[in-house]
Design a protein around this motif. Structure first.
Motif, PDB file in Angstrom:
ATOM      1  N   TRP A   1       0.845  -1.198   0.000  1.00 44.55           N
ATOM      2  CA  TRP A   1       0.000   0.000   0.000  1.00 44.55           C
ATOM      3  C   TRP A   1       0.877   1.244   0.000  1.00 44.55           C
ATOM      4  O   TRP A   1       1.907   1.282   0.685  1.00 44.55           O
ATOM      5  CB  TRP A   1      -0.908   0.048   1.242  1.00 44.55           C
ATOM      6  CG  TRP A   1      -2.053  -0.908   1.207  1.00 44.55           C
ATOM      7  CD1 TRP A   1      -2.067  -2.181   1.708  1.00 44.55           C
ATOM      8  CD2 TRP A   1      -3.352  -0.678   0.656  1.00 44.55           C
ATOM      9  NE1 TRP A   1      -3.290  -2.756   1.492  1.00 44.55           N
ATOM     10  CE2 TRP A   1      -4.102  -1.864   0.854  1.00 44.55           C
ATOM     11  CE3 TRP A   1      -3.948   0.408   0.013  1.00 44.55           C
ATOM     12  CZ2 TRP A   1      -5.431  -1.986   0.430  1.00 44.55           C
ATOM     13  CZ3 TRP A   1      -5.268   0.292  -0.405  1.00 44.55           C
ATOM     14  CH2 TRP A   1      -5.987  -0.896  -0.199  1.00 44.55           C
ATOM     15  N   ILE A   2       0.435   2.247  -0.758  1.00 44.21           N
ATOM     16  CA  ILE A   2       1.036   3.586  -0.687  1.00 44.21           C
ATOM     17  C   ILE A   2      -0.106   4.541  -0.373  1.00 44.21           C
ATOM     18  O   ILE A   2      -1.081   4.624  -1.136  1.00 44.21           O
ATOM     19  CB  ILE A   2       1.738   3.972  -2.000  1.00 44.21           C
ATOM     20  CG1 ILE A   2       2.854   2.974  -2.324  1.00 44.21           C
ATOM     21  CG2 ILE A   2       2.302   5.396  -1.902  1.00 44.21           C
ATOM     22  CD1 ILE A   2       3.501   3.184  -3.679  1.00 44.21           C
ATOM     23  N   ILE A   3      -0.003   5.230   0.759  1.00 41.69           N
ATOM     24  CA  ILE A   3      -1.107   6.052   1.251  1.00 41.69           C
ATOM     25  C   ILE A   3      -0.691   7.517   1.242  1.00 41.69           C
ATOM     26  O   ILE A   3       0.313   7.896   1.860  1.00 41.69           O
ATOM     27  CB  ILE A   3      -1.518   5.630   2.670  1.00 41.69           C
ATOM     28  CG1 ILE A   3      -1.996   4.168   2.673  1.00 41.69           C
ATOM     29  CG2 ILE A   3      -2.609   6.551   3.210  1.00 41.69           C
ATOM     30  CD1 ILE A   3      -2.329   3.636   4.055  1.00 41.69           C
ATOM     31  N   LEU A   4      -1.475   8.336   0.536  1.00 42.63           N
ATOM     32  CA  LEU A   4      -1.234   9.775   0.477  1.00 42.63           C
ATOM     33  C   LEU A   4      -2.351  10.502   1.218  1.00 42.63           C
ATOM     34  O   LEU A   4      -3.528  10.193   1.028  1.00 42.63           O
ATOM     35  CB  LEU A   4      -1.163  10.260  -0.976  1.00 42.63           C
ATOM     36  CG  LEU A   4       0.132  10.026  -1.762  1.00 42.63           C
ATOM     37  CD1 LEU A   4       1.317  10.699  -1.094  1.00 42.63           C
ATOM     38  CD2 LEU A   4       0.409   8.554  -2.005  1.00 42.63           C
ATOM     39  N   THR A   5      -1.990  11.460   2.040  1.00 40.57           N
ATOM     40  CA  THR A   5      -2.973  12.112   2.903  1.00 40.57           C
ATOM     41  C   THR A   5      -3.244  13.568   2.534  1.00 40.57           C
ATOM     42  O   THR A   5      -4.058  14.215   3.203  1.00 40.57           O
ATOM     43  CB  THR A   5      -2.514  12.051   4.373  1.00 40.57           C
ATOM     44  OG1 THR A   5      -1.236  12.713   4.501  1.00 40.57           O
ATOM     45  CG2 THR A   5      -2.372  10.606   4.841  1.00 40.57           C
TER      46      THR A   5
END
Length: 265
Positions: free
Chosen positions: A66-70
């Protein structure tokens, strides 16, 4: 212009505390609704002073599930560094992308990325709920974020058994600008509202006005926060937030201002 023809923010002077590079969307919406934005940027963004952790993460993109951008800024800085180092995302990545908020999702899609999960709420807690059981123990998660981001998200993912790489994609820095004009306008009751779009804008706004009686200066001013975290930070400084966006976006913030001033009129 008759009262019927008046725009909802007609003549309202509204302070915008976002970084100058981010302020344009909010300023445009205020102007389109008849308001007068007063830009007083109190933050700016830059790459981390130490790029090695971010660069290592980019070199190991193939390892992540997973790559999570906020945030939109996180997307822009993360992909800017990818472009500098390797040009584009490597082909055949197994990683799924997740985003906090529709604006972040749209920013990822502009990079050609398919977003698997988008938070229904524009905070980390919302993303955790949206992810549900899609993240599993042992999965590797990359979080490219601000250097001052809250630890709630990585801590919660680690509690689920994920292997989390929480890396600074950018840093949020205070802008030390001349505040005398703003102070004079506040003292003359020439400002109708001040908008806060993050905890950093609150902290640095208060710091910029240090030495002045901030509570008195803001006594007749409507203070508007983009969401609950920002509101809580303001209250910690003794500021009374009168408005908070129902949807934690710039659009939501503007709609809250419109509703308030329309009702007040």
């Amino acid at each position: 212009m008759t009262e019927v023809e008046q725009k909802p923010l007609q003549g309202k002077r509204i302070v915008v505390t976002r970084s100058r590079s981010q302020a344009s969307e909010l300023c445009r919406q205020i102007e389109a609704l008849g308001g007068v934005p007063f830009e007083f940027p109190v933050i700016r963004t830059d790459f981390p002073s130490d790029l090695q952790p971010l660069d290592r993460a980019i070199a190991q993109l193939a390892d992540y599930d997973w790559i999570i951008l906020t945030s939109v800024t996180g997307v822009e800085m993360f992909f800017a560094r990818i472009e500098q180092l390797i040009g584009t995302l490597p082909a055949g990545l197994r990683a799924k992308f997740a985003a906090v908020g529709s604006k972040t999702q749209a920013a990822l899609e502009r990079q050609g990325v398919t977003v698997a999960v988008t938070a229904e709420e524009y905070v980390a807690e919302g993303l955790l709920r949206s992810l549900g059981d899609q993240v599993a123990p042992g999965q590797q998660v990359l979080l490219p974020r601000s250097n001052i981001a809250r630890k709630l998200l990585p801590d919660a993912l680690r509690e689920r058994g994920c292997l989390v790489t929480d890396v600074d994609a950018y840093r949020t820095l205070p802008v030390v600008g001349e505040a005398s004009e703003l102070i004079a306008r506040l003292a003359a009751r020439e400002i109708d509202a001040v908008t806060f779009t993050s905890s950093s804008t609150v902290n640095n706004f208060v710091a910029a006005l240090s030495g002045s009686d901030v509570k008195t200066l803001l006594g007749d001013v409507v203070l508007a926060a983009i969401g609950p975290v920002t509101k809580e930070t303001a209250q910690g400084h003794g500021l009374q937030i009168e408005l908070m966006a129902d949807t934690y976006t710039i659009q939501g913030l503007v709609e809250t201002l419109v509703q308030h001033f329309t009702t007040k009129r």
